[in-house]
Design an enzyme around this catalytic site. Structure first.
Site, PDB file in Angstrom:
ATOM      1  N   CYS A  89       0.833  -1.202   0.000  1.00 32.64           N
ATOM      2  CA  CYS A  89       0.000   0.000   0.000  1.00 32.64           C
ATOM      3  C   CYS A  89       0.874   1.262   0.000  1.00 32.64           C
ATOM      4  CB  CYS A  89      -0.977  -0.037   1.171  1.00 32.64           C
ATOM      5  SG  CYS A  89      -2.373   1.104   0.954  1.00 32.64           S
TER       6      CYS A  89
ATOM      7  N   HIS B 278      -3.363  -5.514   1.067  1.00 31.70           N
ATOM      8  CA  HIS B 278      -3.146  -5.815   2.476  1.00 31.70           C
ATOM      9  C   HIS B 278      -3.518  -7.280   2.723  1.00 31.70           C
ATOM     10  CE1 HIS B 278      -2.355  -1.777   3.978  1.00 31.70           C
ATOM     11  NE2 HIS B 278      -3.366  -1.327   3.249  1.00 31.70           N
TER      12      HIS B 278
END
Length: 505
Positions: free
Chosen positions: A337, A440
């Site tokens: 991310c 994630h």
């Protein structure tokens, strides 16, 4: 609502064990066949969870819903506060960003709206569930905030819920913190407390008993239980206070050394938990260049403020040291991310979505890749597959990011993940040493994690391991252990008796 019995857990301070106790109670009630849901009106955390419909809530409430064996919804955490900088936070309402607010603005302008949101969310849960386990935040004795608070005694009053007060004996001064909290409560709020729980106890209970007797005599409140310190639990942490429990120093006794960069606005750091569980991996958090050493793999986790965290890494000389390790020593690196965004050429924030900076140079380990932050936040559960070391491996996880990442199609390397919807995500270099992804939970995919770690073993010349952990199995076992231990050390009969009596007031 008549058939719903709520119970609230408040603490003498942050990180007293509220989240874990709520998780345990959710599983305990679920084990009894009771439809149970967690609830936290307002959560301040950078660890978040994506619901099945693509909404963002506090990670603790998502995990608590799993403990209760139900699907998480935004009614369980209608307000999520995500700090972006000093005195400034993104306010997420029912899973979607509302706007960024200053602390004073939130307290004054948002209060009435937030109060109504909380009431409506709790009422919705109360029509669907037999038990609601409510989590407070910080301490109910924060007297400077209590006039307009939205998460402790105001919620207990709204829900007509009795309160268990929990104190952490591992930090010391547990009787002082319990008694002090009680003394600072208004009389009507104190009447809501049905007893206390002492958490994280180590040692001989007989030596603690005189203190328990004194407390009950002094306060006229029962000690509902003394919960022992439970080691090696794999239950996702709520916020960065839990980072104190992670390793920071090196450990030569384990085959693989994994360094995780710890920047000020680190987010969803629980992504690395599956690595921590592997018996041959020493996972450590690094804040200074001098702590970096020569790890076998470097992980850049998520960030709530990518540009500010990039500045932090550059100011501390970490950027330069990481680039040298990757380019000269062949160290593997994985960015997730915000960490993925950092690996590129630059990150831009022309509209000041997160930062006062408009542009910050990245690590430039992924050439010709730029990220531009935008107001739109992508929150979604995803699945797909990756190709690693000649294997096609299934992966799933979730995305939470604000920004569009672009890379020159003629540059080296390829996309890392082929998503089930036909889209592509991330980057992997031809030699597979540099990986970046928005996904994630990537390390929670057992086949991928096992393959990645065994390639590190091969490169280092240490034995490949074939008995690696199965992460979801370990998580489920931890929830079972947590519930069993807590239930055996709490007076559940008295708690349920007091819940029933409280509902009849």
């Amino acid at each position: 609502m008549a058939n719903c019995l709520p119970i609230m857990v408040q603490g003498t301070h942050s990180d007293a064990g509220k989240s874990l106790l709520v998780t345990a109670l959710c599983r305990i009630f679920s084990n009894k066949g009771l439809r149970t849901a967690p609830f936290k009106s307002q959560n301040m955390a950078l660890n978040s969870y994506i619901t099945i419909d693509g909404k963002e809530i506090g990670r603790a409430q998502g995990v608590q819903a799993e403990a209760a064996r139900i699907q998480a919804t935004t009614y369980m955490n209608p307000i999520l506060i995500k700090p972006e900088g000093e005195n400034r936070s993104q306010i997420v309402v029912h899973g979607k960003p509302l706007r960024t607010m200053q602390a004073g603005e939130y307290r004054e302008d948002f209060y009435e709206y937030g109060k109504q949101l909380i009431k409506e969310s709790f009422s919705k849960l109360a029509t669907d569930y037999e038990r609601i386990v409510i989590e407070g935040a910080g301490s109910p004795a924060e007297i400077n905030l209590n006039e307009r608070e939205l998460v402790n005694m105001s919620v207990a009053d709204m829900a007509k819920a009795p309160v268990i007060l929990v104190g952490d004996i591992d930090k010391g001064g547990v009787f002082a913190s319990l008694v002090g909290t009680l003394q600072l409560l208004d009389p009507e709020d104190r009447q809501r407390i049905i007893g206390v729980v002492i958490n994280k106890f180590r040692g001989d209970l007989a030596l603690l008993q005189p203190g328990l007797d004194w407390f009950e005599d002094y306060t006229s409140l029962p000690v509902l239980g003394v919960v022992p310190f439970i080691d090696n639990l794999t239950v996702d942490a709520e916020d960065s206070l839990a980072l104190a429990g992670y390793h920071t120093g090196q450990n030569a006794t384990k085959a693989l050394d994994i360094a995780v960069l710890h920047y000020p606005r680190i987010a969803n750091f629980t992504d690395i938990d599956p690595l921590v569980l592997e018996h041959d991996c020493h996972v450590r958090f690094v804040k200074k260049r001098s702590e970096l050493g020569t790890p076998d793999m470097i992980v850049l986790p998520g960030s709530k403020n990518t540009l500010e965290d990039l500045q932090y890494l550059r100011d501390n000389g970490i950027t330069e040291a990481v680039i040298e390790l990757v380019e000269k020593e062949g160290t593997r690196i994985v960015g997730i991310c915000g960490g993925y965004q950092m690996l590129g050429t630059s990150v831009m924030d022309p509209s000041h979505i997160e930062s006062a900076h408009r542009r910050m140079e990245g690590f430039n380990l992924i050439k010709h890749m730029t990220t531009t932050l935008t107001a739109h936040k992508r929150t979604v559960l995803v699945s797909g597959h990756v190709q690693l070391s000649g294997h096609i491996l299934p992966v799933d996880g979730y995305e939470i990011h604000m920004g569009r990442t672009d890379r020159d199609s003629n540059s080296y390397g390829s996309h890392f993940i082929h998503l089930s919807d036909g889209e592509k995500d991330g980057f992997i270099s031809e030699d597979e040493r540099i990986i970046g992804t928005y996904l994630h939970g990537i390390f929670a995919n057992d086949e991928f994690r096992h393959t990645l770690l065994n390639k590190l073993c091969e490169k280092k010349g240490v034995p490949v391991t074939y008995d690696r952990c199965l992460y979801q199995s370990v998580r489920e076992k931890s929830m079972t252990t947590l519930a069993d231990v807590v239930e055996s050390h709490l007076n559940m009969a008295l708690i349920e008796q007091k819940m029933d009596a409280f509902s009849k007031r």
